[in-house]
Design a protein around this motif. Structure first.
Motif, PDB file in Angstrom:
ATOM      1  N   THR A 144       0.805  -1.218   0.000  1.00 55.53           N
ATOM      2  CA  THR A 144       0.000   0.000   0.000  1.00 55.53           C
ATOM      3  C   THR A 144       0.832   1.258   0.000  1.00 55.53           C
ATOM      4  O   THR A 144       0.373   2.301  -0.426  1.00 55.53           O
ATOM      5  N   GLY A 145       2.043   1.206   0.493  1.00 55.60           N
ATOM      6  CA  GLY A 145       2.880   2.389   0.556  1.00 55.60           C
ATOM      7  C   GLY A 145       2.757   3.084   1.896  1.00 55.60           C
ATOM      8  O   GLY A 145       1.824   2.870   2.660  1.00 55.60           O
ATOM      9  N   LEU A 146       3.710   3.933   2.167  1.00 54.43           N
ATOM     10  CA  LEU A 146       3.756   4.595   3.464  1.00 54.43           C
ATOM     11  C   LEU A 146       2.691   5.668   3.628  1.00 54.43           C
ATOM     12  O   LEU A 146       2.298   5.976   4.741  1.00 54.43           O
ATOM     13  N   ASP A 147       2.198   6.263   2.542  1.00 62.75           N
ATOM     14  CA  ASP A 147       1.198   7.317   2.672  1.00 62.75           C
ATOM     15  C   ASP A 147      -0.131   6.783   3.197  1.00 62.75           C
ATOM     16  O   ASP A 147      -0.887   7.503   3.825  1.00 62.75           O
ATOM     17  N   VAL A 148      -0.417   5.515   2.983  1.00 61.97           N
ATOM     18  CA  VAL A 148      -1.664   4.911   3.436  1.00 61.97           C
ATOM     19  C   VAL A 148      -1.467   4.143   4.737  1.00 61.97           C
ATOM     20  O   VAL A 148      -2.389   4.029   5.535  1.00 61.97           O
TER      21      VAL A 148
ATOM     22  N   ARG B 284       1.093   0.379  18.817  1.00 59.76           N
ATOM     23  CA  ARG B 284       1.341   1.798  18.586  1.00 59.76           C
ATOM     24  C   ARG B 284       2.249   1.969  17.367  1.00 59.76           C
ATOM     25  O   ARG B 284       3.321   1.379  17.297  1.00 59.76           O
ATOM     26  N   PRO B 285       1.822   2.787  16.391  1.00 59.61           N
ATOM     27  CA  PRO B 285       2.682   3.004  15.221  1.00 59.61           C
ATOM     28  C   PRO B 285       3.932   3.796  15.591  1.00 59.61           C
ATOM     29  O   PRO B 285       3.903   4.629  16.496  1.00 59.61           O
ATOM     30  N   HIS B 286       4.994   3.531  14.905  1.00 61.63           N
ATOM     31  CA  HIS B 286       6.238   4.235  15.159  1.00 61.63           C
ATOM     32  C   HIS B 286       6.106   5.685  14.682  1.00 61.63           C
ATOM     33  O   HIS B 286       5.502   5.947  13.641  1.00 61.63           O
ATOM     34  N   PRO B 287       6.651   6.649  15.419  1.00 60.92           N
ATOM     35  CA  PRO B 287       6.539   8.065  15.025  1.00 60.92           C
ATOM     36  C   PRO B 287       7.124   8.359  13.634  1.00 60.92           C
ATOM     37  O   PRO B 287       6.696   9.300  12.974  1.00 60.92           O
ATOM     38  N   LEU B 288       8.075   7.567  13.194  1.00 66.37           N
ATOM     39  CA  LEU B 288       8.664   7.822  11.877  1.00 66.37           C
ATOM     40  C   LEU B 288       7.683   7.593  10.731  1.00 66.37           C
ATOM     41  O   LEU B 288       7.803   8.220   9.677  1.00 66.37           O
ATOM     42  N   THR B 289       6.682   6.723  10.931  1.00 70.23           N
ATOM     43  CA  THR B 289       5.719   6.499   9.852  1.00 70.23           C
ATOM     44  C   THR B 289       4.893   7.738   9.577  1.00 70.23           C
ATOM     45  O   THR B 289       4.472   7.973   8.453  1.00 70.23           O
ATOM     46  N   ARG B 290       4.668   8.567  10.586  1.00 72.79           N
ATOM     47  CA  ARG B 290       3.935   9.817  10.383  1.00 72.79           C
ATOM     48  C   ARG B 290       4.774  10.786   9.560  1.00 72.79           C
ATOM     49  O   ARG B 290       4.269  11.481   8.688  1.00 72.79           O
ATOM     50  N   GLN B 291       6.071  10.824   9.796  1.00 71.68           N
ATOM     51  CA  GLN B 291       6.953  11.740   9.070  1.00 71.68           C
ATOM     52  C   GLN B 291       7.157  11.308   7.624  1.00 71.68           C
ATOM     53  O   GLN B 291       7.307  12.137   6.734  1.00 71.68           O
ATOM     54  N   LEU B 292       7.158   9.991   7.398  1.00 69.95           N
ATOM     55  CA  LEU B 292       7.388   9.504   6.042  1.00 69.95           C
ATOM     56  C   LEU B 292       6.173   9.746   5.183  1.00 69.95           C
ATOM     57  O   LEU B 292       6.207   9.952   4.039  1.00 69.95           O
TER      58      LEU B 292
END
Length: 50
Positions: free
Chosen positions: A19-23, A42-50
């Motif tokens: 799906t890619g990181l944006d989704v 809990r999602p890693h904070p880096l996924t929000r930045q990517l």
């Protein structure tokens, strides 16, 4: 199957690859909220930045 030939392995990161990181971050946030903010989901904070 095409996925097996392309080198995809079954597991939790298969969805992330397809799906890619944006989704993926909104999906991970939704899962985290549905499991009553269980720390292991809990999602890693880096996924929000990517």
């Amino acid at each position: 199957m095409l996925r097996e030939c392309a080198g995809f392995r079954m597991g939790p990161f298969e969805l992330l690859d397809l799906t890619g990181l944006d989704v993926s971050h909104p999906v991970m946030e939704s899962i985290y909220q549905q499991y009553y903010q269980e720390p292991r989901y809990r999602p890693h904070p880096l996924t929000r930045q990517l």
